[in-house]
Scaffold this active site. Sequence first.
Site, PDB file in Angstrom:
ATOM      1  N   CYS A 329     -80.855   2.367 -56.200  1.00  0.00           N
ATOM      2  CA  CYS A 329     -81.182   1.277 -55.275  1.00  0.00           C
ATOM      3  C   CYS A 329     -82.408   0.505 -55.765  1.00  0.00           C
ATOM      4  O   CYS A 329     -82.325  -0.200 -56.775  1.00  0.00           O
ATOM      5  CB  CYS A 329     -81.361   1.817 -53.859  1.00  0.00           C
ATOM      6  SG  CYS A 329     -81.177   0.535 -52.586  1.00  0.00           S
ATOM      7  N   HIS A 428     -76.469   5.424 -52.546  1.00  0.00           N
ATOM      8  CA  HIS A 428     -77.235   6.587 -52.103  1.00  0.00           C
ATOM      9  C   HIS A 428     -76.280   7.754 -51.846  1.00  0.00           C
ATOM     10  O   HIS A 428     -75.116   7.556 -51.534  1.00  0.00           O
ATOM     11  CB  HIS A 428     -77.989   6.276 -50.805  1.00  0.00           C
ATOM     12  CG  HIS A 428     -79.098   5.307 -50.970  1.00  0.00           C
ATOM     13  ND1 HIS A 428     -80.283   5.630 -51.593  1.00  0.00           N
ATOM     14  CD2 HIS A 428     -79.217   4.010 -50.573  1.00  0.00           C
ATOM     15  CE1 HIS A 428     -81.088   4.582 -51.582  1.00  0.00           C
ATOM     16  NE2 HIS A 428     -80.474   3.586 -50.969  1.00  0.00           N
TER      17      HIS A 428
END
Length: 485
Positions: A329, A428
């Site tokens: 991310c 994630h």
Amino acid sequence: MPTLMIQGTTSDAGKSTVVAGLCRALYRRGFKVAPFKPQNMALNSAVTIDGGEIGRSTALQAQAAGVEPHSDMNPVLLKPEGDQRSQVILAGRVHGSMKALDYHAYKTTAQKTVMACWERLSRRYDVIIAEGAGSPAEVNLRQGDIANMGFAEAVDCPVLLVGDIDRGGVFAQLCGTLGLVSSSEWLRIKGLIINRFRGDISLLEPGLSWLEARENKSVLGVLPYLPGLMLDAEDSLSLEQRVEGGGVLKVVVPALPRISNHTDLDPLRLHPGVSLHVVGPGAPVPEADVILLPGSKSTLSDLAWLRQQGWEERLQRHLRYGGRVLGICGGFQMLGDWIDDPDGLEGEPGGAPGLGLLRMETVLRPTKQLRRISGRITTVDGSCSIHGYEIHQGISRGEALTRPLMTLEGRDEGAVSEDGQVMGTYLHGLFDTPDACTTLLAWLGLNEGEARRIDLNVHREEQLERLADSIEYHLDMDAIIELIS
């Protein structure tokens, strides 16, 4: 609507753990139960079944209750972007960014969202176990409170107060809190819980008798310290350096000031083949097989911090000697050539060069990507299914994305450098499932003989059952059920 609220004498007194344990204990007894946290401040978050965003600890409590996490369970989520500013999430959706003083004035409006979410949950569940935030004795925040007694009084629910004996001074914690709340709030507290006790309970019993006599409150139980209990954390990592595990694969992670969703690291903490080093500010960077750049709520400022701490030169040296780099991310965005935040979504408007390890550029946009997603990951060491979730406001483009790491529901995702040493993704939870964890760790250098399948969900379930067993044995569950009847 039966609602019971768990409040604490301090932050980290164990409110989240007690709520999770109660949710699982009541679920096992046949109750249709839901967790509820009116206001949370955390950088660890989860994507809900309705496509919203809530605190990670509340999502874990939903799992304990045997239900899917929903945006109604955490009406207000504050994600710090600096010491005095936070992104405000209302009912799972981004409302905007506010300074602390502005949000304090806004709380009367936010309370409408809190009550609407609670009322919707009330129609769907038998009982709600609510969790406070911080302490109800924070007198400077009492006006307009929606996190603790303000909510409890609005819905007229009983409260149990948790104190943490492990940090010391538990009698002062409990008596001090009871002495600072208002008279109506004092009456609302129906029992006390002492958490994380170690030792011989007989040595504590005289103090318990004194406490009950002094405060005219029943101690409903003393929960023991549970060594090795590992559940999804609500708050950010401690910035102190620490090492977890003794495996042969050395993974080093910078403890970014605004690190987010560091629960991505939990499977690595559990894996016997991995030694996980979290490196705080000013600490020397140990030799590593893998440097992992985690998620960040303030990517540009955390990137500047990395440079200030000397990580850019360390990464270059690491790659020259054949090491691997993984970015997740915000960490993925840092690996590119440029990051631009034209609207000032995470701080002051502007941009900065990235680390230049992947040929791509990222622009932060107001619309946040929130989704649970699955697909397949392909590395030189194998291919397998993968499941996870996305929470980001960046859009990345560039040549690096023509060499994707995985395919998610028909689209390419992530990037791998031409030499295979650098890899990045927006996903994630990429280590959470056993096959994906094994495949990724093989790419990162863990050979097959040292690998062992780690299933994070199975581990969570084992920990929740262990916690519920402790709750059932050490708390007066008959008194608790009477409170919610």
